[in-house]
Design a protein around this motif. Structure first.
Motif, mmCIF file in Angstrom:
data_model
loop_
_atom_site.group_PDB
_atom_site.id
_atom_site.type_symbol
_atom_site.label_atom_id
_atom_site.label_comp_id
_atom_site.label_asym_id
_atom_site.label_seq_id
_atom_site.Cartn_x
_atom_site.Cartn_y
_atom_site.Cartn_z
ATOM 1 N N LEU A 107 0.833 -1.331 0.006
ATOM 2 C CA LEU A 107 -0.262 -0.045 0.207
ATOM 3 C C LEU A 107 0.882 0.888 -0.547
ATOM 4 C CD1 LEU A 107 -2.572 -1.159 2.768
ATOM 5 C CD2 LEU A 107 -3.370 -1.100 -0.138
ATOM 6 N N ALA A 108 -0.135 2.419 -1.269
ATOM 7 C CA ALA A 108 1.555 3.130 -1.207
ATOM 8 C C ALA A 108 1.520 4.134 -0.434
ATOM 9 C CB ALA A 108 1.975 2.846 -2.635
ATOM 10 N N ASP A 109 2.063 5.347 -0.107
ATOM 11 C CA ASP A 109 1.010 6.626 0.277
ATOM 12 C C ASP A 109 1.508 7.832 -0.312
ATOM 13 O OD1 ASP A 109 0.745 8.758 1.370
ATOM 14 O OD2 ASP A 109 1.728 8.431 3.211
ATOM 15 N N LEU A 110 0.824 8.403 -2.066
ATOM 16 C CA LEU A 110 1.480 8.887 -2.812
ATOM 17 C C LEU A 110 1.777 9.820 -2.201
ATOM 18 C CD1 LEU A 110 2.243 8.187 -5.841
ATOM 19 C CD2 LEU A 110 -0.183 8.999 -5.956
ATOM 20 N N PRO A 111 0.624 11.204 -1.681
ATOM 21 C CA PRO A 111 0.844 11.945 -1.187
ATOM 22 C C PRO A 111 2.126 11.947 0.044
ATOM 23 C CG PRO A 111 -1.390 11.302 -1.090
ATOM 24 C CD PRO A 111 -0.791 10.268 -1.422
ATOM 25 N N GLY A 112 1.957 11.299 1.144
ATOM 26 C CA GLY A 112 2.881 11.330 1.672
ATOM 27 C C GLY A 112 4.560 10.729 0.511
ATOM 28 N N LEU A 113 4.711 10.539 -0.320
ATOM 29 C CA LEU A 113 6.155 10.223 -1.471
ATOM 30 C C LEU A 113 5.974 11.748 -1.350
ATOM 31 C CD1 LEU A 113 5.499 7.030 -2.647
ATOM 32 C CD2 LEU A 113 7.589 6.965 -1.409
ATOM 33 N N ALA A 114 5.182 12.298 -2.119
ATOM 34 C CA ALA A 114 5.368 13.613 -3.055
ATOM 35 C C ALA A 114 5.272 15.195 -1.991
ATOM 36 C CB ALA A 114 4.236 14.405 -3.696
ATOM 37 N N ARG A 115 5.535 14.424 -0.784
ATOM 38 C CA ARG A 115 5.664 16.112 0.256
ATOM 39 C C ARG A 115 7.110 15.402 0.306
ATOM 40 N NH1 ARG A 115 2.544 15.494 5.564
ATOM 41 N NH2 ARG A 115 3.174 13.389 5.596
ATOM 42 N N HIS A 116 6.924 14.031 0.888
ATOM 43 C CA HIS A 116 9.060 13.476 0.271
ATOM 44 C C HIS A 116 10.215 14.456 -0.520
ATOM 45 C CE1 HIS A 116 11.839 11.722 2.122
ATOM 46 N NE2 HIS A 116 12.497 10.699 0.931
ATOM 47 N N ARG A 117 8.834 14.098 -1.217
ATOM 48 C CA ARG A 117 9.741 14.023 -2.320
ATOM 49 C C ARG A 117 10.395 15.872 -2.566
ATOM 50 N NH1 ARG A 117 11.449 9.944 -6.541
ATOM 51 N NH2 ARG A 117 11.867 11.360 -8.014
#
Length: 251
Positions: A197-207
């Protein structure tokens, strides 16, 4: 441009010099699976309905929106240069007041990026492929080239699929984690081997944070989980498209 907002929308905190919002699926004329405000020109909806829906969106903008031919890549289009047809790109930038940028989504993330003083604006389409490829970093790089000297950057990550509903395979996990070990924190392994299960918004914020964006707001909306408000391609492949629009305001 109408002084009264007539289309239902979601947006974030006020932003100096920047106006932005994401449409919902309400307020249009499309029917069936596309009901009602489908703004996607590459769907099987009635073209006349899409044209009317786009006319309604245009009525609330300061200029004709700069549509893109989105390809899940990282190409950034310069909206201050005229084009005769939508370019193949997944982001656009502008420094001109009133130039309306637009992207369409139905689970992927719309990401608005601008400096805190509202001098340069970018809008990106970030699905997992574009996000992994660096579309946000490319957009920010193009913006930095337009704003000399130091600037404080801000971003709004709009409605997209949430982690609870975004199951992916090992290929997606590897696309992020092999290049950034810190991305592992945004994946939860399922019992089934090779599923996450991938946290797409979290990945965007991380990057965005790693790229030097200081202020990042997540909308908190999951397109998959709110069928009455949003379209979702993952939920229904015969799906309409939302539009996120953004423009710079005059001082």
């Amino acid at each position: 441009m109408s002084d009264i907002a007539s289309l239902p929308r979601v947006t974030g905190l006020p932003w100096q010099g920047v106006r932005y919002f994401c449409t919902t699926r309400a307020g249009g004329v499309s029917a069936g699976a596309y009901a009602t405000l489908n703004l996607g020109g590459r769907t099987d909806d009635d073209p006349g309905h899409v044209a009317e829906n786009r006319r309604r969106l245009r009525a609330e903008l300061p200029s004709d929106p700069c549509w893109l031919r989105q390809v899940h890549g990282k190409q950034v289009a310069d909206a201050d240069r005229p084009w005769s047809e939508p370019p193949a790109a997944d982001a656009a930038i502008t420094t001109q007041a009133g130039r309306a940028l637009v992207i369409v989504t139905a689970d992927c993330l719309p990401v608005v990026i601008a400096d805190s003083r509202g001098r340069a604006l970018g809008l990106a389409h970030a699905g997992w492929r574009g996000l992994a490829a660096g579309v946000l970093e490319e957009t920010l790089g193009a913006l930095r080239a337009r704003v000399p000297g130091g600037a404080r950057w801000r971003a709004w990550v709009g409605p997209g699929i949430g982690q609870r509903n975004f199951e992916v395979g090992d290929d997606v996990h590897a696309a992020f984690v092999q290049h950034d070990a810190g991305a592992a924190a945004f994946f939860v392994a399922k019992r089934e081997p090779g599923k996450w299960l991938a946290d797409l918004p979290g990945l965007a914020r991380h990057r965005l944070h790693a790229a030097g964006v200081q202020d990042i707001e997540l909308s908190g909306y999951c397109t998959y989980g709110e069928p009455e408000r949003f379209y979702s391609y993952r939920r229904e492949q015969a799906s309409g498209r939302l539009a996120t629009v953004a423009w710079l305001q005059e001082d």
